[in-house]
Enzyme design. Structure first.
Site, PDB file in Angstrom:
ATOM      1  N   HIS A 186      54.280  37.746  31.296  1.00  0.00           N
ATOM      2  CA  HIS A 186      55.487  38.268  30.518  1.00  0.00           C
ATOM      3  C   HIS A 186      56.530  37.013  30.001  1.00  0.00           C
ATOM      4  CE1 HIS A 186      55.200  42.613  31.285  1.00  0.00           C
ATOM      5  NE2 HIS A 186      55.009  42.215  32.859  1.00  0.00           N
ATOM      6  N   ALA A 233      42.223  34.342  51.812  1.00  0.00           N
ATOM      7  CA  ALA A 233      43.322  35.462  51.875  1.00  0.00           C
ATOM      8  C   ALA A 233      44.720  35.090  51.383  1.00  0.00           C
ATOM      9  CB  ALA A 233      43.191  36.122  53.188  1.00  0.00           C
ATOM     10  N   THR A 238      45.637  29.340  40.276  1.00  0.00           N
ATOM     11  CA  THR A 238      46.245  29.103  38.976  1.00  0.00           C
ATOM     12  C   THR A 238      45.481  28.083  38.053  1.00  0.00           C
ATOM     13  OG1 THR A 238      47.624  27.348  39.974  1.00  0.00           O
ATOM     14  CG2 THR A 238      48.540  29.654  39.946  1.00  0.00           C
ATOM     15  N   LYS A 239      44.555  27.424  38.906  1.00  0.00           N
ATOM     16  CA  LYS A 239      43.683  26.359  38.338  1.00  0.00           C
ATOM     17  C   LYS A 239      42.250  26.696  38.535  1.00  0.00           C
ATOM     18  CE  LYS A 239      47.054  22.682  38.261  1.00  0.00           C
ATOM     19  NZ  LYS A 239      47.381  21.286  38.815  1.00  0.00           N
TER      20      LYS A 239
END
Length: 429
Positions: A186, A233, A238-239
């Site tokens: 967002h 877990a 993000t990469k």
């Protein structure tokens, strides 16, 4: 075909004669019950599955087929039903509202699964034998697509939403419960409500063949998880994660390689942070590429030197106290100030782990340092205002994690990095 049927009738007659000769009517009854009535549930299921399809009446036929008293618990009975028919099993309570939904053979879509097309012409394609467990949600927005290749298992309460870009999960992947895939963020510009700001695509998500994602994993846009990789877990990816790597944490970081040598130097060579192996007195035995980039000294220049002297380390408490804690517990974690080759200072989050590879081997300390952006403040002689950026890893990662925290990660977890060693990875499906 006729010859086969004649052979079956002949075998039936012979078995009845044999049973009559041996046990009379009791023998005939045993033959009928044991050999033929046992097949009635499968015949019932097959008859109804011939009328099965993805429409409402076809899914009702699937539900009636599942009434057959097959020798499985109800949940697994439906999975067996899916294997009996190319139409598979789609629960009557599943909500399929997608004009470009393509289903493979023997598909298994369980109760309360929602597959929804919000806008655009993006497709959802589920390959042969894909298993979608209850309460999962798959959606496409503004042309995004979702493709799940054959024999992949998506466990309960997972969410996959593709906005403009693509989500592709290869074959034979296992995705743990409550996992999420979002390839967008967002907008968070100031002066306007976030709910009124547009979505921003962050690129494709790709999960390689045979990967395993544990419970509560979040995968963000622009990420590739390699073939056979394992994600611990609760991780937030993000990469990119290399093929065969084991990664965990928030944000997820490579811990080691599957099947690789678990010795200290091999394990940390795969990491993205500054890592070294040293003797308890600080003598450097191994110095990885991340350390070269962070501090400016090449490996050959650092080997054999004291890390504390080389980096002019400033400790939060006396070094003997830290060393005592390391000896007693096997690990230590805290904030350090290091000096680079160019003289600038850097605040790091430092994690030490004591390792003994054998009874006759001298102990080694694995030291992993996560850099920060506070060095600029220190270089100018100021304070860092108490902000321990070293905890956060890459600042861009923190922005992306925080952007989704309320929906998927949770406020507290998005503000804390979860560190893990190769012995602390907890998986779950």
């Amino acid at each position: 075909m006729h010859a086969t049927n004649i052979g079956k009738v002949g075998r039936l007659i012979r078995s009845i004669r044999t049973a009559w000769s041996a046990h009379g009517l009791t023998g005939i009854r045993s033959v009928v019950i044991d050999r033929y009535l046992a097949h009635l549930p499968v015949l019932w299921a097959r008859w109804w599955l011939q009328r099965a399809h993805a429409g409402r009446n076809g899914r009702l036929a699937m539900r009636i087929a599942a009434w057959a008293p097959l020798p499985y618990l109800p949940y697994y009975r439906r999975g067996h039903i899916a294997h009996l028919s190319r139409a598979g099993y789609i629960a009557p309570t599943a909500q399929l509202h997608h004009a470009r939904l393509r289903l493979g053979a023997h598909i298994y879509i369980n109760d309360r699964v929602a597959i929804v097309q919000d806008s655009g012409e993006g497709a959802v394609q589920l390959g042969d034998g894909v298993h979608i467990a209850p309460d999962c949600s798959i959606g496409t927005i503004d042309g995004g697509t979702v493709t799940i290749d054959p024999l992949t298992f998506i466990n309960v309460r997972c969410t996959l939403v593709a906005f403009q870009s693509h989500i592709h999960i290869a074959s034979r992947v296992m995705v743990g419960a409550n996992s999420s895939f979002y390839n967008y963020d967002h907008g968070i510009e100031p002066g306007q409500l976030i709910c009124e700001q547009p979505l921003v695509s962050r690129g494709d998500i790709t999960v390689g063949e045979g990967a395993w994602l544990g419970t509560n994993v979040v995968v963000l846009g622009g990420v590739r998880i390699g073939k056979g990789a394992v994600i611990g877990a609760g991780s937030v990816v993000t990469k990119d994660i290399p093929d065969g790597a084991i990664a965990a944490g928030v944000p997820a970081r490579v811990i080691k390689q599957r099947g690789a040598d678990t010795g200290p130097a091999t394990a940390i060579r795969l990491g993205q942070d500054s890592s070294m192996v040293r003797a308890p007195d600080g003598t450097i035995r191994f110095w990885n590429k991340g350390a070269e980039d962070m501090y400016g000294w090449r490996q050959e220049e650092s080997m054999g030197k004291s890390s504390h002297a080389l980096l002019n380390t400033e400790f939060p408490k006396p070094l003997p106290s830290i060393e005592q804690e390391l000896l007693e517990t096997g690990h230590w974690e805290g904030d350090l100030v290091h000096t680079r080759r160019d003289g600038t200072k850097l605040v790091v989050r430092s994690r030490w782990e004591l390792r003994r590879d054998g009874q006759d081997e001298a102990p080694a300390v694995i030291e992993i340092n996560t850099g920060s952006q506070a060095s600029e403040s220190l270089r100018q002689g100021g304070e860092s205002d108490g902000i321990d950026i070293g905890r956060c890893g890459d600042v861009g990662d923190v922005d992306r994690i925080g952007n989704l925290s309320n929906q998927h990660v949770g406020g507290e977890r998005s503000r804390q990095e979860r560190n893990a060693t190769s012995d602390e990875i907890h998986m779950g499906l």
